[in-house]
Scaffold this motif. Structure first.
Motif, PDB file in Angstrom:
ATOM      1  N   ILE A  52      28.245 -88.032  39.222  1.00 13.35           N
ATOM      2  CA  ILE A  52      27.497 -86.742  38.755  1.00 13.35           C
ATOM      3  C   ILE A  52      27.834 -85.969  39.892  1.00 13.35           C
ATOM      4  O   ILE A  52      27.502 -86.433  40.415  1.00 13.35           O
ATOM      5  N   ALA A  53      28.516 -84.795  39.304  1.00 18.56           N
ATOM      6  CA  ALA A  53      28.932 -84.303  40.324  1.00 18.56           C
ATOM      7  C   ALA A  53      27.980 -82.444  39.814  1.00 18.56           C
ATOM      8  O   ALA A  53      28.509 -82.384  38.209  1.00 18.56           O
ATOM      9  N   GLN A  54      27.038 -81.757  40.139  1.00 15.57           N
ATOM     10  CA  GLN A  54      26.473 -80.900  40.385  1.00 15.57           C
ATOM     11  C   GLN A  54      25.966 -79.660  40.511  1.00 15.57           C
ATOM     12  O   GLN A  54      26.504 -79.726  41.852  1.00 15.57           O
ATOM     13  N   LEU A  55      27.103 -78.695  39.989  1.00 14.02           N
ATOM     14  CA  LEU A  55      27.615 -77.443  40.470  1.00 14.02           C
ATOM     15  C   LEU A  55      26.594 -76.225  39.990  1.00 14.02           C
ATOM     16  O   LEU A  55      26.639 -76.603  38.337  1.00 14.02           O
ATOM     17  N   SER A  56      26.151 -75.541  40.546  1.00 11.44           N
ATOM     18  CA  SER A  56      24.950 -74.614  40.055  1.00 11.44           C
ATOM     19  C   SER A  56      25.643 -73.299  40.362  1.00 11.44           C
ATOM     20  O   SER A  56      25.913 -72.509  41.795  1.00 11.44           O
ATOM     21  N   ASP A  57      25.096 -72.274  39.780  1.00 15.93           N
ATOM     22  CA  ASP A  57      25.456 -70.798  39.664  1.00 15.93           C
ATOM     23  C   ASP A  57      26.037 -70.269  40.255  1.00 15.93           C
ATOM     24  O   ASP A  57      26.030 -69.798  41.401  1.00 15.93           O
ATOM     25  N   PRO A  58      27.653 -70.242  39.630  1.00 15.87           N
ATOM     26  CA  PRO A  58      28.236 -69.783  40.588  1.00 15.87           C
ATOM     27  C   PRO A  58      28.577 -68.513  40.060  1.00 15.87           C
ATOM     28  O   PRO A  58      29.297 -67.116  40.770  1.00 15.87           O
ATOM     29  N   HIS A  59      27.955 -67.290  39.236  1.00 19.27           N
ATOM     30  CA  HIS A  59      28.050 -66.085  39.019  1.00 19.27           C
ATOM     31  C   HIS A  59      29.304 -64.943  38.756  1.00 19.27           C
ATOM     32  O   HIS A  59      29.302 -64.791  39.704  1.00 19.27           O
ATOM     33  N   VAL A  60      30.246 -65.745  38.127  1.00 15.26           N
ATOM     34  CA  VAL A  60      31.091 -65.462  37.676  1.00 15.26           C
ATOM     35  C   VAL A  60      31.789 -64.002  37.462  1.00 15.26           C
ATOM     36  O   VAL A  60      30.914 -64.058  36.580  1.00 15.26           O
ATOM     37  N   HIS A  61      31.999 -63.558  38.067  1.00 16.95           N
ATOM     38  CA  HIS A  61      32.470 -62.007  37.564  1.00 16.95           C
ATOM     39  C   HIS A  61      33.413 -61.559  37.458  1.00 16.95           C
ATOM     40  O   HIS A  61      35.339 -62.624  36.977  1.00 16.95           O
ATOM     41  N   PRO A  62      34.181 -60.575  36.742  1.00 15.20           N
ATOM     42  CA  PRO A  62      35.853 -60.377  36.220  1.00 15.20           C
ATOM     43  C   PRO A  62      36.443 -59.851  37.181  1.00 15.20           C
ATOM     44  O   PRO A  62      36.276 -59.784  37.796  1.00 15.20           O
ATOM     45  N   GLU A  63      37.728 -60.495  37.648  1.00 12.43           N
ATOM     46  CA  GLU A  63      38.465 -60.564  38.275  1.00 12.43           C
ATOM     47  C   GLU A  63      38.534 -59.573  39.059  1.00 12.43           C
ATOM     48  O   GLU A  63      38.621 -57.911  38.459  1.00 12.43           O
ATOM     49  N   GLY A  64      38.518 -59.730  40.036  1.00 14.92           N
ATOM     50  CA  GLY A  64      38.867 -58.447  41.303  1.00 14.92           C
ATOM     51  C   GLY A  64      36.669 -58.064  41.378  1.00 14.92           C
ATOM     52  O   GLY A  64      37.183 -56.693  42.441  1.00 14.92           O
ATOM     53  N   VAL A  65      36.375 -58.574  40.628  1.00 13.58           N
ATOM     54  CA  VAL A  65      34.925 -57.382  41.137  1.00 13.58           C
ATOM     55  C   VAL A  65      33.686 -59.176  42.037  1.00 13.58           C
ATOM     56  O   VAL A  65      34.079 -60.155  41.929  1.00 13.58           O
TER      57      VAL A  65
END
Length: 265
Positions: free
Chosen positions: A3-16
């Motif tokens: 199991i891989a755990q990824l966290s808190d990527p905080h994705v934004h709108p494109e270009g931000v």
């Protein structure tokens, strides 16, 4: 089971950029590519909250586009930067998604380990809480399969880290969670995000781990008067490897390209 755990990527709108300085979308894409390239490939990916930064529809649109590149089943929970109903709309159609209320659910058909998702977020607040109702729900869920090795995943960790600008935003009433976990020794790990650092401690008779962020690292400052700070360090993820008869081993894996491999160990 892997199991891989990824966290808190905080994705934004494109270009931000995240906080105006970090391309969090590109870093999350790099993390996804690295998970896809693991050999053996994980059976499951856990996303432990703060998938986007402001809970906005256009952020979730970007998140879903990035997740299209992931070739592994995903389970996700919201964090304090997510917006619960926008999160629910984004993942509509996923068999694990509950119809209303907190994003609490159980998945037991992905391999040897059972995964319990516990949503401790409070809409409009950055701290979380382990409510009495959540404690009853979790106790019932764990009681249903007392012999099955289990992971509990949540966003805010239920302990004081010692970092003064993070601890006001922990999961409050953590004693309720500890009391439930103590009754259920099949819980192999409690997996959290939120603090953008790897931490671990013994909690409720099991091991609790927090995952690093795929975006930035919150500074480890333990002075009570320390001011908020972060670094752009190599991002990371956790890899949890279950083998029958051995149990669960958790690994820290830096995300990126580094010199090597060299022919020695």
């Amino acid at each position: 089971m892997l199991i891989a755990q990824l966290s808190d990527p905080h994705v934004h709108p494109e270009g931000v950029l995240y906080q105006g300085v970090v391309d969090s979308n590109a870093q999350f894409a790099t993390a996804i590519a690295q998970v896809n390239a693991l050999d053996p490939r994980p059976d499951l990916v856990l996303l432990t909250g703060d998938l986007v930064d402001h809970g906005q529809e256009d952020e979730y649109t970007t998140l879903l586009r990035l997740l299209e590149a992931l070739h592994i089943p995903v389970l996700a929970i919201p964090g304090n930067h997510d917006e619960r109903e926008a999160f629910r709309r984004a993942f509509a159609g996923q068999p694990w998604l509950p119809a209303g209320g907190p994003i609490d659910y159980v998945v037991g058909d992905r391999g040897a380990l059972r995964v319990v998702a516990l949503d401790v977020t409070l809409p409009g607040h950055h701290h979380g809480v382990m409510s009495e109702a959540a404690a009853v729900w979790l106790d019932d869920v764990l009681s249903a399969e007392p012999e099955r090795p289990t992971i509990v995943m949540m966003h805010q960790p239920p302990f004081a880290t010692g970092i003064p600008y993070m601890d006001p935003y922990d999961c409050r009433e953590g004693h309720r969670l500890a009391a439930v976990i103590e009754r259920h020794p099949q819980v192999e790990r409690i997996l959290c995000g939120h603090v953008h650092r790897l931490m671990q401690m013994r909690f409720g008779g099991t091991l609790l781990c927090t995952a690093p962020s795929t975006t930035t690292t919150i500074a480890l400052q333990l002075r009570p008067d320390a001011r908020p700070a972060s670094y752009i360090e190599p991002p990371g993820m956790l890899l949890h490897h279950w083998q029958e008869g051995r149990g669960l081993v958790s690994h820290f894996v830096p995300i990126g390209t580094f010199p090597g491999p060299f022919p020695f160990a």
